[in-house]
Design an enzyme around this catalytic site. Sequence first.
Site, mmCIF file in Angstrom:
data_model
loop_
_atom_site.group_PDB
_atom_site.id
_atom_site.type_symbol
_atom_site.label_atom_id
_atom_site.label_comp_id
_atom_site.label_asym_id
_atom_site.label_seq_id
_atom_site.Cartn_x
_atom_site.Cartn_y
_atom_site.Cartn_z
ATOM 1 N N HIS A 169 -3.085 7.150 3.187
ATOM 2 C CA HIS A 169 -3.743 5.805 2.578
ATOM 3 C C HIS A 169 -5.129 5.852 3.244
ATOM 4 O O HIS A 169 -5.484 5.701 4.399
ATOM 5 C CB HIS A 169 -2.322 5.220 2.553
ATOM 6 C CG HIS A 169 -3.231 3.445 2.413
ATOM 7 N ND1 HIS A 169 -4.028 2.801 1.554
ATOM 8 C CD2 HIS A 169 -3.136 2.318 3.025
ATOM 9 C CE1 HIS A 169 -4.148 1.451 1.902
ATOM 10 N NE2 HIS A 169 -3.386 1.774 2.290
ATOM 11 N N CYS A 187 1.312 -0.862 0.340
ATOM 12 C CA CYS A 187 0.021 -0.163 -0.019
ATOM 13 C C CYS A 187 0.838 1.328 0.380
ATOM 14 O O CYS A 187 0.344 2.119 -0.285
ATOM 15 C CB CYS A 187 -0.608 -0.439 0.782
ATOM 16 S SG CYS A 187 -2.313 -1.431 1.050
ATOM 17 N N ASN A 227 -10.099 -0.069 0.363
ATOM 18 C CA ASN A 227 -9.083 -0.181 0.199
ATOM 19 C C ASN A 227 -8.389 -0.396 -1.180
ATOM 20 O O ASN A 227 -8.426 -1.525 -0.917
ATOM 21 C CB ASN A 227 -8.392 -1.013 1.978
ATOM 22 C CG ASN A 227 -6.241 -1.141 1.441
ATOM 23 O OD1 ASN A 227 -6.013 -0.432 0.586
ATOM 24 N ND2 ASN A 227 -5.903 -1.238 2.060
HETATM 25 N N1 ACO Z 1 -18.536 -9.050 9.462
HETATM 26 C C1 ACO Z 1 -18.570 -9.522 11.288
HETATM 27 N N2 ACO Z 1 -17.742 -9.501 12.505
HETATM 28 C C2 ACO Z 1 -16.854 -9.645 11.868
HETATM 29 C C3 ACO Z 1 -15.837 -9.364 10.044
HETATM 30 C C4 ACO Z 1 -16.956 -9.141 8.761
HETATM 31 N N3 ACO Z 1 -16.811 -8.609 8.523
HETATM 32 N N4 ACO Z 1 -14.237 -9.658 10.502
HETATM 33 C C5 ACO Z 1 -14.299 -9.908 11.524
HETATM 34 N N5 ACO Z 1 -15.510 -9.792 12.717
HETATM 35 C C6 ACO Z 1 -15.563 -10.394 13.823
HETATM 36 C C7 ACO Z 1 -14.115 -11.209 14.437
HETATM 37 O O1 ACO Z 1 -14.629 -11.821 14.048
HETATM 38 C C8 ACO Z 1 -14.252 -10.408 15.555
HETATM 39 O O2 ACO Z 1 -14.768 -11.078 16.854
HETATM 40 P P1 ACO Z 1 -15.375 -12.140 17.844
HETATM 41 O O3 ACO Z 1 -14.886 -10.991 19.167
HETATM 42 O O4 ACO Z 1 -15.973 -12.756 17.931
HETATM 43 O O5 ACO Z 1 -14.250 -12.786 17.538
HETATM 44 C C9 ACO Z 1 -14.612 -8.524 16.443
HETATM 45 O O6 ACO Z 1 -15.435 -8.344 14.536
HETATM 46 C C10 ACO Z 1 -13.802 -7.888 16.159
HETATM 47 O O7 ACO Z 1 -12.810 -8.611 14.715
HETATM 48 P P2 ACO Z 1 -11.751 -7.397 14.568
HETATM 49 O O8 ACO Z 1 -10.563 -7.989 14.438
HETATM 50 O O9 ACO Z 1 -11.011 -6.728 15.983
HETATM 51 O O10 ACO Z 1 -12.081 -5.852 14.066
HETATM 52 P P3 ACO Z 1 -11.297 -4.834 14.412
HETATM 53 O O11 ACO Z 1 -12.097 -3.751 14.978
HETATM 54 O O12 ACO Z 1 -10.085 -4.808 14.746
HETATM 55 O O13 ACO Z 1 -11.207 -4.355 12.612
HETATM 56 C C11 ACO Z 1 -10.130 -4.968 11.037
HETATM 57 C C12 ACO Z 1 -10.835 -5.324 11.952
HETATM 58 C C13 ACO Z 1 -11.189 -3.627 9.900
HETATM 59 C C14 ACO Z 1 -9.133 -5.332 9.539
HETATM 60 C C15 ACO Z 1 -9.019 -3.487 11.539
HETATM 61 O O14 ACO Z 1 -8.378 -4.272 12.150
HETATM 62 C C16 ACO Z 1 -8.280 -2.826 10.416
HETATM 63 O O15 ACO Z 1 -8.243 -2.142 9.472
HETATM 64 N N6 ACO Z 1 -7.385 -3.005 10.784
HETATM 65 C C17 ACO Z 1 -6.228 -1.838 9.477
HETATM 66 C C18 ACO Z 1 -6.299 -3.004 7.959
HETATM 67 C C19 ACO Z 1 -4.767 -2.340 6.910
HETATM 68 O O16 ACO Z 1 -4.724 -1.386 7.045
HETATM 69 N N7 ACO Z 1 -4.099 -2.988 6.522
HETATM 70 C C20 ACO Z 1 -3.367 -2.015 5.236
HETATM 71 C C21 ACO Z 1 -2.404 -2.899 4.562
HETATM 72 S S1 ACO Z 1 -3.381 -4.040 3.231
HETATM 73 C C22 ACO Z 1 -2.044 -3.911 1.722
HETATM 74 O O17 ACO Z 1 -0.949 -3.390 2.300
HETATM 75 C C23 ACO Z 1 -2.706 -4.699 1.355
#
Ligand code: ACO
Length: 315
Positions: free
Chosen positions: A241, A113, A271
Amino acid sequence: MSGIKLRGTGHCAPERIMTNTDMTKIVDTNEEWILSRTGIETRHHVTGERHLDLCVGAAKMALEHAGISPDQIGACVVATLTPDDLVPSAACALQRELGLPGDIPCFDLNAACTGFLFALHTMECLLAASPRKFGLVLGCDVLSRIINWSDRSTCILFGDGAGAAVVEWNESFETIHAQLGCQGDDQILHVGGVGHDRTSVLSMDGQKVFKFAVEAVPRCIDQVLTASDRSIDDVDFFVFHQANARIIDLAVRKYHIPPEKYYKNISEYGNTSAASIPIVLSELYQLGKIGPGSRVLCVGFGGGLTWGGALMEFA
Ligand code: ACO
């Protein structure tokens, strides 16, 4: 003193739009979770379009906007991790499609990214040594090809798209003060390839990337401001980003950046990896929010892990 300035921008996205409701038909998720956790409402995914088609669309728009013809281009760098082919590179295919000169360097660069910022810095160095003073820099990714469609925590995040910039080098221009870095890690974010793991499927520990980003983004902003001897108030616009709306919100809150000085299009695109920053630049120009004379601080992070920031001025 010597450096590059933006002369023209362009972007291109596939026609098909995938809504959050569409995602609920693929994995166990719901519209409210996706929107509240990420800020994403829709994303564009390719159907018939090639990576190259997106590159051509964005590059032609940037060239037209810059008023530059392909024969004036001195180098072409495409930031991507999802080219149509490893050989020829996306940049070589683009050289053919656009009719860029045959005696210039055209190559792909992968910094996930953060790729577009790595490519801008690379272009600044290349043009300093080139008799032609304009360069074509793209970020293009088709992450829908490598998504793990059974992983609800990642498949809802990514969209496809391309962004392009024509830049001009001049010995009187200020450098972009690029601040780039990486920290080799194959656990937090990984995509296999042609080596030992040939699966080419994206896996990511979202929480760890989130924590990394929340620390890396302000660090990059501070480094660019220090390197350029500028303050927050000297920046006309902040381009982040677009990985998660909450990461952007945390950064703008930390620096008290007013709403008229930053932009989010993650709700439409998701993204788009290396394309995210140049798509924002192109949309901002179209909206009249930035233009000649604007000073823009771009900051990104991503797989690698990689991070980067740069200060760009519009010519
Ligand atoms: N729908 C419903 N529930 C979900 C989903 C979904 N799509 N995905 C995860 N959950 C659930 C999980 O299972 C978890 O449930 P649990 O508490 O029962 O175990 C709960 O939601 C919370 O999950 P988290 O992973 O803690 O959710 P978080 O608030 O961290 O959000 C996310 C996840 C959106 C991926 C976030 O961590 C994020 O945006 N991270 C950054 C990603 C990023 O910036 N990537 C860039 C690099 S990509 C590249 O370079 C190609």
